[in-house]
Design a protein around this motif. Sequence first.
Motif, mmCIF file in Angstrom:
data_model
loop_
_atom_site.group_PDB
_atom_site.id
_atom_site.type_symbol
_atom_site.label_atom_id
_atom_site.label_comp_id
_atom_site.label_asym_id
_atom_site.label_seq_id
_atom_site.Cartn_x
_atom_site.Cartn_y
_atom_site.Cartn_z
ATOM 1 N N SER A 31 0.834 -1.205 0.000
ATOM 2 C CA SER A 31 0.000 0.000 0.000
ATOM 3 C C SER A 31 0.868 1.255 0.000
ATOM 4 O O SER A 31 0.615 2.211 -0.749
ATOM 5 N N ALA A 32 1.912 1.241 0.824
ATOM 6 C CA ALA A 32 2.803 2.408 0.874
ATOM 7 C C ALA A 32 3.579 2.572 -0.422
ATOM 8 O O ALA A 32 3.781 3.703 -0.894
ATOM 9 N N VAL A 33 4.037 1.470 -1.015
ATOM 10 C CA VAL A 33 4.745 1.550 -2.299
ATOM 11 C C VAL A 33 3.832 2.163 -3.366
ATOM 12 O O VAL A 33 4.269 3.018 -4.157
ATOM 13 N N SER A 34 2.572 1.755 -3.393
ATOM 14 C CA SER A 34 1.619 2.324 -4.367
ATOM 15 C C SER A 34 1.493 3.837 -4.184
ATOM 16 O O SER A 34 1.470 4.597 -5.162
ATOM 17 N N GLY A 40 4.959 10.053 -7.672
ATOM 18 C CA GLY A 40 6.127 10.327 -8.507
ATOM 19 C C GLY A 40 7.341 9.473 -8.224
ATOM 20 O O GLY A 40 8.394 9.665 -8.838
ATOM 21 N N GLY A 41 7.223 8.536 -7.268
ATOM 22 C CA GLY A 41 8.320 7.623 -7.004
ATOM 23 C C GLY A 41 9.460 8.276 -6.243
ATOM 24 O O GLY A 41 9.273 9.226 -5.480
ATOM 25 N N ILE A 42 10.669 7.772 -6.466
ATOM 26 C CA ILE A 42 11.885 8.280 -5.823
ATOM 27 C C ILE A 42 12.674 9.058 -6.860
ATOM 28 O O ILE A 42 13.330 8.457 -7.725
ATOM 29 N N ALA A 43 12.557 10.380 -6.804
ATOM 30 C CA ALA A 43 13.224 11.241 -7.802
ATOM 31 C C ALA A 43 12.877 10.792 -9.226
ATOM 32 O O ALA A 43 13.748 10.705 -10.105
ATOM 33 N N GLY A 44 11.601 10.481 -9.438
ATOM 34 C CA GLY A 44 11.136 10.080 -10.758
ATOM 35 C C GLY A 44 11.306 8.611 -11.085
ATOM 36 O O GLY A 44 10.886 8.162 -12.153
ATOM 37 N N GLU A 48 10.041 -0.347 -6.212
ATOM 38 C CA GLU A 48 9.599 -1.717 -6.507
ATOM 39 C C GLU A 48 9.967 -2.641 -5.344
ATOM 40 O O GLU A 48 11.083 -2.617 -4.845
ATOM 41 N N LEU A 49 8.996 -3.455 -4.935
ATOM 42 C CA LEU A 49 9.249 -4.464 -3.913
ATOM 43 C C LEU A 49 9.677 -5.767 -4.572
ATOM 44 O O LEU A 49 9.071 -6.205 -5.557
ATOM 45 N N VAL A 50 10.703 -6.392 -4.018
ATOM 46 C CA VAL A 50 11.107 -7.731 -4.442
ATOM 47 C C VAL A 50 10.823 -8.650 -3.239
ATOM 48 O O VAL A 50 11.551 -8.638 -2.251
#
Length: 357
Positions: A31-34, A40-44, A48-50
């Motif tokens: 949920s937090a990753v979404s 905008g992610g991490i600096a664009g 991604e979770l592995v």
Amino acid sequence: MRSPVRIGALVPLTRPGWAEAGHHLLAGLESAVSEVNDAGGIAGRPLELVVRDTAADPQRAAAAVDELAGLGVAAVAGEYHSVVARAAATRADAVGLPFLCSSAVLDALTEQPTEWVARLSPPQSRGWQVYADFLLGAGHTRIAVATQPSVYWASGTRVLRNCLAPHDGTVIELDMSALTPTAVCDALVDHRATALLLLVGHPEPAVPIVRSVRRDQRLAEIMIGAPAGQPEFAEWATLLGDDGAGIPFLRYLPERLGPLGARVERALRERLAEAPSFVAFEGYDTVAVLADVLRSHGPDRRRIAESWPRVAVEGTRGQIQFTRTPGISVWQWAGPPIQVVDRDPAEPGRFRILHTG
């Protein structure tokens, strides 16, 4: 699309791991990753979770840390089982991979102090002291513990004994590798125990012990407790019904969620199709911390590890900052909320807060 920033996630998703806890932990992480990626992610770069299933196996967890390190993850997160988290933390320290432990409480996650590992969940010595305070406040000084061989259960027993001793309290150990649930009932009567704590696996042998004690008329007044949190999850209520109510356990939530916690609670409820446990919030907060660190310091592993003492992140359960705590070998969030709660006997789907620490 720019290449993703990858985080390894260790979760117990299959037996003998506590799979229900693992699914809640993973739901919080995902949920937090979404949310990070929607913003905008991490600096664009997308986050991604592995994911690797530890299945409550320490060797499998250590091997997963090696694999994830080889895959180039910036950090590893997660794990619920303390003995498994200890193996993962030890390996992460050895290979120089930052590990943010979400949910395991064993005080000694590593044998020696490490800069590489931080933890969100409270150490067992603190949480179980709160539980011991609750027992004493409720008038219980003759405590029986149904226990199995494990560093985690042995550590918990030691905390309880140390907390009760100054109050002339007694802790009686009942070895479940040698006793049947019926024999446990006889031992409780013989020792005149007023409380029985379940320091055992779930559902076996915890569920048969509860059923046996609940059906023994000699033990109508005894309190059953489960400090490790077995009654938190829906499977407990499904298996035990009314017998599973009125069994106090530790939970790491505040009395009332703030605006962020309430919003995340709604998202987790939708993702899980049930009420989220405190473990789901721990998963969310884990990624919230790592995303903040990654935005500030990038994916370099050493810089991530060096940033633990400078973390200041608003989590779902309060402001998260890491400190050095005496007797704890990792960077520790000193402020997670601690409650003793149970399922309300009048309404087993509802939790009652009995004590806070």
